[in-house]
Structure formats: structure tokens, C-alpha cells
Design an enzyme around this catalytic site. Structure first.
Site, PDB file in Angstrom:
ATOM      1  N   GLY A  89      -1.287 -11.731  -5.081  1.00  0.00           N
ATOM      2  CA  GLY A  89      -2.701 -11.396  -5.234  1.00  0.00           C
ATOM      3  C   GLY A  89      -2.966  -9.945  -4.873  1.00  0.00           C
ATOM      4  O   GLY A  89      -3.796  -9.278  -5.503  1.00  0.00           O
ATOM      5  N   ARG A  92      -4.649 -24.177   0.745  1.00  0.00           N
ATOM      6  CA  ARG A  92      -3.936 -24.407   2.009  1.00  0.00           C
ATOM      7  C   ARG A  92      -4.630 -25.437   2.896  1.00  0.00           C
ATOM      8  O   ARG A  92      -3.981 -26.024   3.774  1.00  0.00           O
ATOM      9  CB  ARG A  92      -3.746 -23.072   2.766  1.00  0.00           C
ATOM     10  CG  ARG A  92      -2.705 -22.195   2.090  1.00  0.00           C
ATOM     11  CD  ARG A  92      -2.472 -20.884   2.800  1.00  0.00           C
ATOM     12  NE  ARG A  92      -1.356 -20.157   2.185  1.00  0.00           N
ATOM     13  CZ  ARG A  92      -1.125 -18.864   2.332  1.00  0.00           C
ATOM     14  NH1 ARG A  92      -1.929 -18.131   3.089  1.00  0.00           N
ATOM     15  NH2 ARG A  92      -0.095 -18.292   1.742  1.00  0.00           N
ATOM     16  N   SER A 150     -12.726  -9.594   2.551  1.00  0.00           N
ATOM     17  CA  SER A 150     -11.431  -9.591   1.875  1.00  0.00           C
ATOM     18  C   SER A 150     -10.912  -8.171   1.754  1.00  0.00           C
ATOM     19  O   SER A 150     -11.563  -7.312   1.142  1.00  0.00           O
ATOM     20  CB  SER A 150     -11.565 -10.211   0.478  1.00  0.00           C
ATOM     21  OG  SER A 150     -10.497  -9.805  -0.336  1.00  0.00           O
ATOM     22  N   ASP A 158      -3.992 -15.522   7.175  1.00  0.00           N
ATOM     23  CA  ASP A 158      -2.691 -15.986   6.663  1.00  0.00           C
ATOM     24  C   ASP A 158      -1.925 -16.830   7.695  1.00  0.00           C
ATOM     25  O   ASP A 158      -0.908 -17.436   7.362  1.00  0.00           O
ATOM     26  CB  ASP A 158      -1.827 -14.790   6.254  1.00  0.00           C
ATOM     27  CG  ASP A 158      -2.415 -14.070   5.045  1.00  0.00           C
ATOM     28  OD1 ASP A 158      -3.161 -14.707   4.277  1.00  0.00           O
ATOM     29  OD2 ASP A 158      -2.122 -12.871   4.874  1.00  0.00           O
ATOM     30  N   GLN A 175      -8.448  -7.341   0.025  1.00  0.00           N
ATOM     31  CA  GLN A 175      -8.065  -7.092  -1.370  1.00  0.00           C
ATOM     32  C   GLN A 175      -9.265  -6.590  -2.162  1.00  0.00           C
ATOM     33  O   GLN A 175      -9.147  -5.649  -2.957  1.00  0.00           O
ATOM     34  CB  GLN A 175      -7.476  -8.358  -1.985  1.00  0.00           C
ATOM     35  CG  GLN A 175      -6.148  -8.732  -1.333  1.00  0.00           C
ATOM     36  CD  GLN A 175      -5.531  -9.989  -1.901  1.00  0.00           C
ATOM     37  OE1 GLN A 175      -6.105 -10.647  -2.758  1.00  0.00           O
ATOM     38  NE2 GLN A 175      -4.361 -10.332  -1.411  1.00  0.00           N
ATOM     39  N   ARG A 225       0.824  -1.213   0.000  1.00  0.00           N
ATOM     40  CA  ARG A 225       0.000   0.000   0.000  1.00  0.00           C
ATOM     41  C   ARG A 225       0.855   1.259   0.000  1.00  0.00           C
ATOM     42  O   ARG A 225       0.507   2.266  -0.630  1.00  0.00           O
ATOM     43  CB  ARG A 225      -0.956  -0.033   1.203  1.00  0.00           C
ATOM     44  CG  ARG A 225      -2.078  -1.063   0.993  1.00  0.00           C
ATOM     45  CD  ARG A 225      -2.687  -1.507   2.295  1.00  0.00           C
ATOM     46  NE  ARG A 225      -3.862  -2.337   2.117  1.00  0.00           N
ATOM     47  CZ  ARG A 225      -3.834  -3.647   1.826  1.00  0.00           C
ATOM     48  NH1 ARG A 225      -2.667  -4.268   1.673  1.00  0.00           N
ATOM     49  NH2 ARG A 225      -4.950  -4.324   1.689  1.00  0.00           N
TER      50      ARG A 225
HETATM   51  C1  S3P Z   1      -4.080  -9.077   1.950  1.00  0.00           C
HETATM   52  C2  S3P Z   1      -5.331  -9.563   2.215  1.00  0.00           C
HETATM   53  C3  S3P Z   1      -5.619 -10.988   2.454  1.00  0.00           C
HETATM   54  C4  S3P Z   1      -4.354 -11.770   2.764  1.00  0.00           C
HETATM   55  C5  S3P Z   1      -3.236 -11.426   1.844  1.00  0.00           C
HETATM   56  C6  S3P Z   1      -2.905  -9.948   1.932  1.00  0.00           C
HETATM   57  C7  S3P Z   1      -3.925  -7.635   1.700  1.00  0.00           C
HETATM   58  O1  S3P Z   1      -6.236 -11.542   1.303  1.00  0.00           O
HETATM   59  O2  S3P Z   1      -4.615 -13.163   2.702  1.00  0.00           O
HETATM   60  O3  S3P Z   1      -2.074 -12.173   2.177  1.00  0.00           O
HETATM   61  O4  S3P Z   1      -2.783  -7.129   1.773  1.00  0.00           O
HETATM   62  O5  S3P Z   1      -4.929  -6.965   1.428  1.00  0.00           O
HETATM   63  P1  S3P Z   1      -7.818 -11.411   1.074  1.00  0.00           P
HETATM   64  O6  S3P Z   1      -8.137  -9.997   0.999  1.00  0.00           O
HETATM   65  O7  S3P Z   1      -8.083 -12.111  -0.224  1.00  0.00           O
HETATM   66  O8  S3P Z   1      -8.435 -12.124   2.230  1.00  0.00           O
END
Ligand code: S3P
Length: 449
Positions: A110, A365, A184, A334, A186, A42
């Protein structure tokens, strides 16, 4: 009990052997873990789209943030070398990312791909192609493409717009009120970033709270953001201007989790992990380990550029089984692989439910932890949304595989500390995604350096 751990890297092919003679290993000392991965991504991204310079100290030098840095450099953002103590980002200003001349590669990350999509989709008339490694190309992107499409985004992907590689034609987007079916960060962050350039109020709600680093950092950069934590709702008012900031990245609690569990399960251990981020949306692992009667103390709590930080002291103790479910899961998503390792050494049976999200991480996982811990002699049952872990079984030497997943590689190395015989971890180099110095710190804490 003699334990021996072999960490085998696939490319370049090399083996590191750690041997612990006598009565087994004890972990002692004080360590720092690398910078928080979520905050590092970020800081780079907001720095890239802000006006003026952003300075970042403690950036994670793992492969994932390096992917983010390379993507934004390809879109005209100037960064100082990532190895500098203070990394500087010369922001181009919102809406000014250049059209890259080649495919953007998010690697294994991701967070890079999903957050970046929100920005790309909102850059009118620019064309972007984005991809990742084979793991990322099999992870669902429709969870961000669907809300972005509701905002008017034009994104195409394989398998009916579900998988990368993706093609994006940027548009002027419309604001939406989006009720995300998954908790989530993300998804939430992708929509908020798309909302920055969008005229009006863009709102995201989620079923329970995911990590809130985006909200904290967006506010610090000057975005107009309203957060209703109880309703799990965030609104960003666009368009907005962001101004470069100074950010000190705390240590990653997701990396500290390996030492918390290692210290908790190895007799005689007593160690301190300094300068760890303890944002309440991330501290599910502390709550879970404390519920298991782990001996963990938070020392010197403080706030560092808007994020709570503390030193964590852990000592060995007799663990009890626990039940993990509901709102706790997103707060430790995580850390579930390493928590499963802790549960092997607890008295009783630990159950983990509501964790189906684990199936769409860097690998599945749930399936991989079940198969690899079983290889070591553990008793673990797999369920569609979790695991049952039977504590108290002796682990034996065996060969296990990381499946190219950093957190599986490190979880297996920690489990190996309490196994009888040699545990060989294949594709151990995966750890470098979030923790390049993992093996040095392991050797240091075990007194082998
Ligand atoms: C993250 C959000 C999580 C986490 C990933 C990092 C982030 O994923 O598992 O390692 O930095 O926003 P999700 O948003 O898919 O849960």
C-alpha cells in the site's frame, strides 16, 4: 508442555518444523531486525526524485521495498543491487520520472502505491498504469485519489475510482488545504509528494498524528516544509529541489514487536533487540506493553540520520490487561495483531477500540485475528472497530492461516510458542513482505540454531 510449530509455505511448497521439548521455550540472546519498511520506501522514493546520488545503508530487503525499487527502475531510476551494504540511487531530479512502457506493479505494498500516486499525478503529460496483488487491488485508493483529484489530478480506477488497477494522466496540479478524515501516513505523504511539484503551499491535516518519517526525510533532502505537530498539520511549499542524501535505516519497530511480545510472554526469556527505530510516532507498542507491565528497557538511545534509535531489552513478566484506544492507535496500527497475542497472556480483559483501519490493511485484521486466535482456543470478541481479548485461556494446537498477511503469519508463530501441541501456520511465506529472515531469527532466539 511441548510446543511444535510448523510453518508451511504455499509456493514453493515446503514446511519448516520447530520443536520445543520439555517445559516450553525460552528466548535468549541479542538480535537485529531488518530495516524499517516505511523508511526504506521513502529513502528509495526521495532518492529517485532527488538530484544526485542517495546512499542507503540497512535497506529492508523485503518484498515491499523491492516493489518500490522495481517501479522506480521502470521509470528510469538507476539503483545498485539491493543486496549491497550501501545501496545507491541515482536520482533523476523532480519531475523527471520517465513514462514506463508497462504497468507498474506495487505487489502487496500500500505504501508503494499510495505514495507513488502523488508523484505520478504531478508529472504533466505522462501516462501511468498501476496495479498490485489481489490484496492491494481490494484496498481503498479513494482516500488518496479524492485529495489528488481536488488538486486537479486525473486518475481512473475500478468501482468508481476506488480500486486498482489505476490509470493516471499526470497534470500540473493546484495546491490544496486538505483535512484528512483518517490519521494515515500514506495519505499525508501522498499529498506532500504531490505538493513538491505544485506551485504554492499544499497543506494536510489529520485527526491525530501518524508516522512522520516523510516529514523528517523531506526536510533532510531540502524540501521547504512547515510542521505544526500539535495541530497535526504539515505544509509543503512547491516547487522545490531535493538533493541526494546518506541514510542509515534503523531496525523496524514493527518487526521488533514480535520479539518484544515473544520475550514478554515466554517464561525465562531475556533478549535484546539492537538498533531499533523509536520515533515517537511509532512507539505505541512500547507504551501499550509498558502499560501491561511488560519489563522493557530502552538502552543506548541515540539519533541516526534524523531518527531516534535504541536497543530494546525485554524480559518475561506477568502481564496485565489494558485498554487501547484514541491517539495511541495510529502510533501502533501495525502492531495490534501481535499486541492481541500479548493480551491472551495478560491477567484480565483487554479492549481495543478506534481501530477500524485494521479492516483495510493487507487483510481484514480484526476479522482474521478473531477467527485465527479462536482456532487456537482463545476467547476473542470482534467489534466493528476493534477487539475484546480475554486473557488467561490456554492455547491449543490447531491449523491457522496467514491470509497472505505478513503480520498475521508472524503473530500466529509467536502465539504458537505458548500453545500446547502443534500449531500449523499456512501460507507462512507471507512474512517475507517485511521480514524475510523471521524464521531464522525465531530459531536462533529459541536456541535451535
Ligand atoms: C505506512 C503507514 C501505515 C502503515 C503501513 C505503512 C507508511 O498505513 O499501516 O504499514 O509507511 O506510511 P496508513 O497510512 O494507511 O495508516
Amino acid at each position: 508442555m511441548t510446543a511444535r510449530i510448523e510453518l508451511i509455505d504455499a509456493a514453493p511448497h515446503q514446511t519448516l518444523t520447530l520443536e520445543f521439548p520439555g517445559d516450553g521455550v525460552t528466548l535468549q540472546g541479542r538480535v537485529r531486525v531488518p530495516g524499517d519498511k516505511s523508511i526504506s520506501h521513502r529513502a528509495l522514493m526521495l532518492g529517485a526524485i532527488a538530484q544526485g546520488e542517495t546512499r542507503i545503508q540497512g535497506l529492508l530487503l523485503g518484498e515491499d521495498p523491492r516493489s518500490t525499487a522495481a517501479c522506480f527502475q521502470a521509470m528510469g531510476v538507476t539503483l545498485s543491487p539491493l543486496e549491497d551494504e550501501w545501496v545507491t540511487v541515482q536520482g533523476v531530479g523532480l519531475g523527471n520520472l520517465q513514462e514506463p512502457t508497462d504497468v507498474l506493479d506495487a505487489g502487496n505494498s500500500g505504501t508503494t502505491l499510495r505514495l507513488m500516486l502523488g508523484l505520478l499525478a504531478s508529472h504533466p503529460d505522462r501516462y501511468f498504469a498501476v496495479t498490485g496483488d489481489s490484496s492491494l487491488r481490494s484496498r481503498p485508493m479513494d482516500r488518496v485519489i479524492k485529495p489528488l483529484a481536488q488538486m486537479g489530478a486525473e486518475i481512473w480506477g475500478r468501482q468508481n475510482n476506488r480500486l486498482a488497477p489505476l490509470a493516471v494522466r499526470g497534470q500540473a496540479l493546484k495546491p490544496i488545504y486538505y483535512q484528512s478524515p483518517v490519521a494515515s501516513a500514506q495519505v499525508k505523504s501522498c499529498i506532500l509528494l504531490a505538493g513538491l511539484m505544485t506551485d504554492g503551499a499544499t497543506t494536510v491535516t489529520e485527526p491525530s498524528r501518524s508516522r512522520d518519517h516523510s516529514e523528517r526525510m523531506l526536510r533532510a533532502f531540502g524540501a521547504d516544509l512547515v510542521v505544526d505537530a500539535d495541530a497535526c498539520r504539515v505544509t509543503v511549499q512547491g516547487p522545490t529541489t531535493l538533493t541526494g542524501q546518506t541514510i542509515v535505516v534503523p531496525g523496524d519497530i514493527s518487526s521488533a514487536a514480535f520479539w518484544l511480545v515473544a520475550g514478554a510472554i515466554t517464561p525465562g526469556s531475556d533478549l535484546v533487540i539492537e538498533h531499533v527505530g523509536i520515533n515517537p510516532t511509532r512507539t505505541g507498542i512500547l507504551d501499550a506493553l509498558q502499560a501491561m507491565e511488560a519489563d522493557i528497557a530502552l538502552e543506548n538511545p541515540r539519533t541516526v540520520t534524523g531518527e531516534p534509535v535504541a536497543d530494546l531489552r525485554v524480559r518475561h513478566s506477568r502481564l496485565k490487561a489494558t485498554v487501547l484506544s484514541g491517539d495511541l492507535i495510529p502510533r501502533m496500527i501495525d502492531e495490534i495483531p501481535i499486541l492481541a497475542v500479548a493480551a491472551l497472556f495478560a491477567e484480565g480483559t483487554t479492549t481495543i477500540t478506534d481501530a477500524a483501519e485494521l479492516r483495510v490493511k493487507e487483510c481484514d485484521r480484526i476479522a482474521v485475528m478473531t477467527s485465527q486466535l479462536t482456532q487456537l482456543g482463545a476467547r476473542v470478541d470482534e467489534h466493528p472497530d476493534g477487539l475484546t481479548i480475554y486473557g488467561g485461556t490456554r492455547l491449543m494446537g490447531a491449523t491457522v492461516d496467514s491470509y497472505n498477511d505478513h503480520r498475521i503469519a508472524m503473530s500466529m508463530a509467536i502465539a504458537a510458542l505458548r500453545a500446547q501441541g502443534t500449531v500449523t501456520v499456512q501460507r507462512a511465506e507471507a512474512a517475507a513482505v517485511s521480514y524475510p529472515s523471521f524464521r531464522q531469527t525465531l530459531a536462533q532466539l529459541c536456541g535451535l540454531l
